[in-house]
Design an enzyme around this catalytic site. Structure first.
Site, PDB file in Angstrom:
ATOM      1  N   ALA A  68      41.023  37.414  34.760  1.00 38.72           N
ATOM      2  CA  ALA A  68      39.787  37.326  35.046  1.00 38.72           C
ATOM      3  C   ALA A  68      38.909  38.428  34.119  1.00 38.72           C
ATOM      4  O   ALA A  68      39.569  38.867  33.185  1.00 38.72           O
ATOM      5  CB  ALA A  68      39.797  38.256  36.319  1.00 38.72           C
ATOM      6  N   GLU A 119      47.597  32.541  37.831  1.00 34.17           N
ATOM      7  CA  GLU A 119      47.283  32.179  39.232  1.00 34.17           C
ATOM      8  C   GLU A 119      46.800  30.741  39.135  1.00 34.17           C
ATOM      9  O   GLU A 119      46.904  29.767  40.021  1.00 34.17           O
ATOM     10  CB  GLU A 119      46.464  33.139  39.692  1.00 34.17           C
ATOM     11  CG  GLU A 119      47.058  34.480  40.184  1.00 34.17           C
ATOM     12  CD  GLU A 119      46.204  35.356  40.696  1.00 34.17           C
ATOM     13  OE1 GLU A 119      45.506  36.067  39.916  1.00 34.17           O
ATOM     14  OE2 GLU A 119      46.473  35.680  42.025  1.00 34.17           O
TER      15      GLU A 119
END
Ligand SMILES: NC(=O)c1ccc[n+]([C@@H]2O[C@H](COP(=O)([O-])OP(=O)(O)OC[C@H]3O[C@@H](n4cnc5c(N)ncnc54)[C@H](O)[C@@H]3O)[C@@H](O)[C@H]2O)c1
Length: 714
Positions: A68, A119
């Site tokens: 992220a 992810e």
């Protein structure tokens, strides 16, 4: 073209398949910023209706996706918890949409895929990984845990016990390890990656692989009976809590979330994850750890800005083969810069080399180094008693005894032996850089390079700018410190530089507490519980009472208003009694060797009698008072360093404390700690102790900040 954005494109490729490619415009790496997630949603939407037989997910960049975008965290996490949960659920609907596409999907993991990046890989049915890539879920390092479905999909894929280990230990896994765990389905060389990924899709289409079964496994509840579930999660919680300690809740909370949603299918499970994630994101621990990451980035970009002015250090030299010189030679050689190690005594050289050998042997024992590499490192240290080869040296670190006269002689001597552009640095802890520069012919080529003991363990190097030091000298010294694997912080010359100037007021707080009747063992326990790796009495034993005594004198002279000596301290008593600490096995504590031959601290009751004469009164202190009396002087002195321009930024001050003296990282550093209390409140706390003197007096600047509500960060 099925979809074209600034971070993602989707196109049809041969064989009737589609390729979704990450290539974030204007950036050197792919990361999940707001834009990328939005585009992933749009791409999934476009793919839903596309007439294709399968999807391969790729990256054009060297990395797959680094994770992220942490620079967005501070503003993101500032919102209310409900908003954070909603945000996570929205992002997860995008990953779910990828997972639910009406055809088989595979990720070709070409490079690093961490956090959100991994992810993403988990959302597809299959994963093919390059031998060059690494995968992992390091989120708990930032005080949070995986929030894009990682806690849901990973345990369902590789088993709860393994997933707990991956998430709690934050390791980056190489391809072979990832394959063994079952986190990826195949590993191939980078040149074969795309073919291998397409091959998976072809096998599915040929009916050889059942992607729907694969998908069902990831989206249904975890396959554990209640007894197994109990065993796995309860055992892990206990173990991980012990490892992480009470100040770092995220790993245990991640396990709790996994346990809670283990009996749920994906969509419900994601809700549990989102709630847990939001709870963690709102903690001050997460704020501190994210801040720390950003501070580290800021330091790195500062070093990068200096880089064009730096010259490469191909060969270094260290003067003095003692504790510090030996450590510096070892570290330089280990990280690939050959170094000459000069001393005036053969005994010194033997000591320095033996120390390096011991450290290297330990690495080999632990399997962190091959035996032949050990020989290479040792060969890169060139021990000598003469100045013979100094003409070819790019940078010298002076680490002889802490005596201004000796250092003056040695520095002038070496200046005559090196080339005109060789950089000279001093590892002095207490002597002014300007003073040492005074008799040099080329003071512009001179600065401080202050390492911490033990050199191989302590990440910080203070690079100290004297009045005449050139920017090129600073730049080269910073680059050399980085090449040694250290974090350099550039500071201006003053007594104590940055770190010791701040540490001594903390010792001052300790001395006053002792005078007023506190028990040093209790102070140690409370400060350790607060988060310090060791309490102040123990730390003094490690630093050495002689060193502390000398440092204290320098500080008293430099800052007489607040560090001047106006009472005899327990530290003085230890020093006068020759109890220098660990170096001679007695200080505030006594030291014995344990069965492994390691120094172990034990209580020495005789110390209480010895310090009785300097205990002026017997007060009862609450834990809170002890923390306040210890922390306030340290925090105020940090502010002074910033106000006096000793460091340029709050980030550098805080990083110096974390890397130099082990300031509790989850508190983010002294300035972030003040921010977290609120400066108005902090000043009030300090004012309670006004009668303890100037060390406890907030600066005018701090009063002003309290009025305007300004913070050190943001
Ligand atoms: N020990 C620490 O914790 C620490 C931490 C940071 C900085 N420092 C600083 O590092 C420097 C060295 O400290 P140390 O603890 O390693 O000391 P040390 O006494 O262990 O080592 C000093 C070495 O210098 C050698 N030496 C003396 N004169 C010399 C000369 N003219 N040329 C070459 N070598 C000479 C001695 O033989 C000895 O081997 C000091 O300035 C000290 O303040 C020490």
């Amino acid at each position: 073209m099925i979809y074209a954005g600034k971070a993602i494109t989707v196109k049809e490729i041969d064989g009737g398949f589609a390729q979704l490619n990450f290539d974030l415009e204007g950036e050197s790496v792919n990361k999940f910023n707001r834009l990328t997630i939005e585009e992933l949603g749009a791409a999934a939407e476009a793919l839903k209706g596309a007439d294709v037989k399968g999807l391969v997910v790729t990256s054009t960049k060297d990395v797959f996706i680094v994770g992220a975008d942490i620079t967005e965290f501070t503003s993101l996490f500032a919102g209310p918890e409900e908003e954070l949960i909603a945000n996570n659920l929205k992002a997860n609907s995008v990953f779910n949409a990828i997972e639910d596409l009406p055809f088989p999907t595979v990720t070709a993991i070409n490079g690093i895929a961490l956090g959100g990046g991994f992810e993403m890989c988990l959302a597809t049915d299959y994963r093919v990984m390059s031998t060059k890539a690494k995968v992992g879920l390091p989120e708990v390092k930032l005080g949070i845990f995986p929030g894009f479905g990682g806690t849901v999909r990973l345990p369902r894929l590789i088993g709860a016990d393994n997933a707990i280990e991956w998430i709690a230990a934050t390791k980056e896994h190489k391809a072979d390890a990832a394959l063994k765990f079952g986190a990826v389905d195949a590993v191939v060389g980078p040149e074969k990656l795309m073919d291998a990924a397409i091959n998976v899709l072809e096998q599915v289409n040929a009916g050889k692989l059942d992607y729907e079964a694969r998908r069902a496994e990831k989206t249904s509840k975890l396959n554990l009976n209640p007894m197994e579930s109990m065993m796995v999660f309860e055992t892990a919680k206990g173990f991980v809590a012990g490892q992480a300690g009470p100040h770092y809740p995220a790993p245990v909370e991640a396990i709790k979330a996994m346990q809670k949603h283990s009996g749920m299918s994906r969509d419900k499970a994601i809700e549990v994850e989102a709630k847990g994630f939001a709870k963690m994101a709102k903690t001050s621990v997460a704020a501190s750890l994210v801040g720390l990451f950003l501070n580290d980035q800021a330091l790195k970009s500062k070093a990068k800005e200096l880089a064009p002015k730096a010259s490469k250090v191909n060969k270094a030299a260290v003067l003095g083969a003692g504790i510090m010189g030996g450590g510096i030679a070892y570290q330089s050689a280990l990280k690939g810069t050959p170094i000459i190690m000069k001393d005036i005594a053969q005994a010194g050289i033997d000591l320095g080399l033996n120390e390096a050998k011991k450290l290297l042997a330990k690495r080999v024992d632990k399997g962190r180094m091959k035996a032949d590499k050990m020989a290479d490192v040792l060969n890169a240290i060139d021990p000598t008693l003469s100045y013979g080869d100094f003409g070819e040296v790019d940078l010298v670190v002076e680490a002889v005894v802490e005596n201004p006269k000796v250092k003056d002689i040695v520095l002038r001597e070496v200046e005559d032996q090196v080339s005109e552009d060789t950089i000279l640095t001093s590892n002095t802890s207490t002597i002014s850089i300007d003073l040492l520069a005074k008799n040099l012919k080329r003071p512009e080529n001179f600065c401080g390079m202050h390492f911490f003991n033990p050199v191989h363990m302590m990440p910080l190097v203070e690079v100290i700018r004297g009045e005449k030091t050139s920017e090129e000298t600073i730049a080269t010294t910073v680059a050399y410190a980085q090449a040694m694997g250290k974090t350099p912080v550039v500071v201006n010359d003053c007594p104590g530089f940055l770190v010791n100037r701040i540490l001594f007021p903390y010792f001052g707080g300790f001395a006053a507490l002792m005078r007023d009747g506190a028990d040093f063992q209790r102070v140690d326990k409370i400060m350790e519980k607060f988060g310090w790796p060791m309490g102040p009495a123990y730390l003094l034993d490690v630093v050495g009472m002689d060193t502390a005594n000398h440092g204290g004198e320098v500080m008293a002279e430099g800052y007489p208003d607040r560090m001047g000596k106006d009472f005899k301290t327990a530290i003085d008593v230890m020093f006068e009694a020759g109890r220098f600490g660990q170096k001679n096995d007695k200080g505030f504590y006594a030291y014995e060797l344990d069965r492994k031959g390691k120094q172990k601290k034990v209580v020495d009751e005789s110390v209480y009698d010895m310090i009785k004469p300097v205990v002026a009164s017997s007060n009862e202190f609450t834990d809170e008072e002890i923390i306040e009396r210890m922390m306030v002087p340290l925090c105020i002195e940090t502010v002074r360093c910033l106000e006096d321009g000793i460091v340029d930024t709050a980030a550098e001050a805080d990083m110096g404390l974390i890397f130099g003296i082990g300031f509790p990282p989850f508190r983010g550093g002294a300035l972030r700690y003040i921010d977290s209390i609120g400066i108005e409140e902090f000043n009030k706390i300090a004012d309670k102790y006004a009668d303890l003197g100037a060390l406890y007096t907030p600066t005018e600047g701090m009063r002003e900040m309290a009025k305007t509500g300004k913070k050190f960060f943001g």
